[in-house]
Design an enzyme around this catalytic site. Sequence first.
Site, PDB file in Angstrom:
ATOM      1  N   HIS A   1      25.281 -18.494  31.157  1.00 37.95           N
ATOM      2  CA  HIS A   1      24.931 -19.803  30.605  1.00 37.95           C
ATOM      3  C   HIS A   1      24.419 -19.419  29.114  1.00 37.95           C
ATOM      4  O   HIS A   1      23.295 -19.562  28.720  1.00 37.95           O
ATOM      5  CB  HIS A   1      23.821 -20.481  31.401  1.00 37.95           C
ATOM      6  CG  HIS A   1      24.337 -20.965  32.505  1.00 37.95           C
ATOM      7  ND1 HIS A   1      25.189 -22.161  32.836  1.00 37.95           N
ATOM      8  CD2 HIS A   1      24.220 -20.337  33.913  1.00 37.95           C
ATOM      9  CE1 HIS A   1      25.301 -22.190  34.160  1.00 37.95           C
ATOM     10  NE2 HIS A   1      24.972 -21.229  34.682  1.00 37.95           N
TER      11      HIS A   1
ATOM     12  N   CYS B   1      30.289 -21.580  35.106  1.00 35.88           N
ATOM     13  CA  CYS B   1      29.806 -21.120  36.213  1.00 35.88           C
ATOM     14  C   CYS B   1      30.612 -21.757  37.429  1.00 35.88           C
ATOM     15  O   CYS B   1      31.659 -21.243  37.789  1.00 35.88           O
ATOM     16  CB  CYS B   1      28.439 -21.926  36.449  1.00 35.88           C
ATOM     17  SG  CYS B   1      27.190 -21.051  37.472  1.00 35.88           S
TER      18      CYS B   1
ATOM     19  N   LYS C   1      19.646 -14.856  44.773  1.00 33.85           N
ATOM     20  CA  LYS C   1      20.096 -15.379  43.563  1.00 33.85           C
ATOM     21  C   LYS C   1      19.680 -14.434  42.256  1.00 33.85           C
ATOM     22  O   LYS C   1      18.719 -14.096  42.104  1.00 33.85           O
ATOM     23  CB  LYS C   1      19.441 -16.562  43.491  1.00 33.85           C
ATOM     24  CG  LYS C   1      19.613 -17.654  42.254  1.00 33.85           C
ATOM     25  CD  LYS C   1      18.884 -18.905  42.141  1.00 33.85           C
ATOM     26  CE  LYS C   1      19.130 -19.658  40.760  1.00 33.85           C
ATOM     27  NZ  LYS C   1      18.482 -20.971  40.837  1.00 33.85           N
TER      28      LYS C   1
ATOM     29  N   ARG D   1      11.123 -25.230  39.840  1.00 36.26           N
ATOM     30  CA  ARG D   1      11.868 -25.818  41.170  1.00 36.26           C
ATOM     31  C   ARG D   1      11.969 -25.054  42.198  1.00 36.26           C
ATOM     32  O   ARG D   1      11.629 -25.559  43.453  1.00 36.26           O
ATOM     33  CB  ARG D   1      13.082 -26.718  40.393  1.00 36.26           C
ATOM     34  CG  ARG D   1      13.896 -27.356  41.533  1.00 36.26           C
ATOM     35  CD  ARG D   1      15.330 -27.399  40.966  1.00 36.26           C
ATOM     36  NE  ARG D   1      15.859 -25.994  40.901  1.00 36.26           N
ATOM     37  CZ  ARG D   1      17.005 -25.646  40.371  1.00 36.26           C
ATOM     38  NH1 ARG D   1      17.838 -26.717  39.623  1.00 36.26           N
ATOM     39  NH2 ARG D   1      17.588 -24.524  40.529  1.00 36.26           N
TER      40      ARG D   1
ATOM     41  N   GLU E   1      24.850 -21.716  26.849  1.00 36.15           N
ATOM     42  CA  GLU E   1      24.295 -23.000  26.502  1.00 36.15           C
ATOM     43  C   GLU E   1      22.549 -23.349  26.755  1.00 36.15           C
ATOM     44  O   GLU E   1      22.173 -24.297  26.288  1.00 36.15           O
ATOM     45  CB  GLU E   1      25.137 -24.215  27.124  1.00 36.15           C
ATOM     46  CG  GLU E   1      24.850 -24.627  28.688  1.00 36.15           C
ATOM     47  CD  GLU E   1      25.618 -23.503  29.726  1.00 36.15           C
ATOM     48  OE1 GLU E   1      25.386 -24.052  30.758  1.00 36.15           O
ATOM     49  OE2 GLU E   1      26.044 -22.607  29.353  1.00 36.15           O
TER      50      GLU E   1
END
Length: 300
Positions: A222, A124, A145, A236, A224
Amino acid sequence: MVMSRTQAARQDIRPLEIGLLNLMPDKPTTETQFARLIGATPLQIRMTLIRMTHHKSRHTTEKHMGEFYRSFAEIRADGQKFDGLIITGAPIELMDYESVGYWDEFCEVLEWLPGHIHAAIGVCWAGMAMLYAWHGLSKHRMPAKASGCYRHRATQRGIPILRGLNDEFVMPVSRWTSLSSAEIAAHDDLEVLIEPLGRDAGMVGPCLVADSSRRTLMIMNHFEYDWDTLKKEYVRDREKEASTPIPRDYFPDDDSSKIPQNRWRCHGHQFYGNWINEIYQATPFDPEAIGQGPGTALCT
């Protein structure tokens, strides 16, 4: 999998030395995510957790950092070498690179890599920062986003790093910025290996870029992530901005009260398992020989 010393002693191979330069705030979660991926092969792995020398983590206890992490300055002073290094992302992508507090040290890490690392992955923000530092490629802010499970495809067949991946697969995306495929294509030593599919693919930009001259991969998304990582990020972000859109194709029926399913786990294990296997086949048996000579390019 965790192997006992007795089991390890029966295998006539040396452990692969893998470093994790962890730039994420919640370091225990991130280190566990990557440890699960790189430790899932039959090969012995010895992972070293690394931190930036002068950057103090505000979200991880000093006790944890002191017990489990070594600073980059300590690593460099000891002349330590690694078969592989993973540099994680960081939630700072809207900042100019030069404004990041540890940018100078990050550039020192990149200068240190060729003589001390056989192969590396930047994840990233780290991947984008590598491309900026080495090739002058700028990141581009997206209108909103990109968050959710995006469909991807491998751009080529028969490449070892992509062996075993489906022709199409989903991968978590969570970022505000992207790279330009056209700008990457202008560099002969760079190659896009995974790209998104569907609407907004051009805006989101490439996912996996290989720098063959440096045996380095830059992965923008990602593999992971845990099943609930995007959920935690959504909660969040929604606390900060009530209009935060729900992550794309993540919650069943787009209902945030339902439990999301992990649909990328097997591909994450396959990808990082391929990386470990390629390193094992090409890295010198004598660790002191790492970084000496051109070595073998990954992904070709």
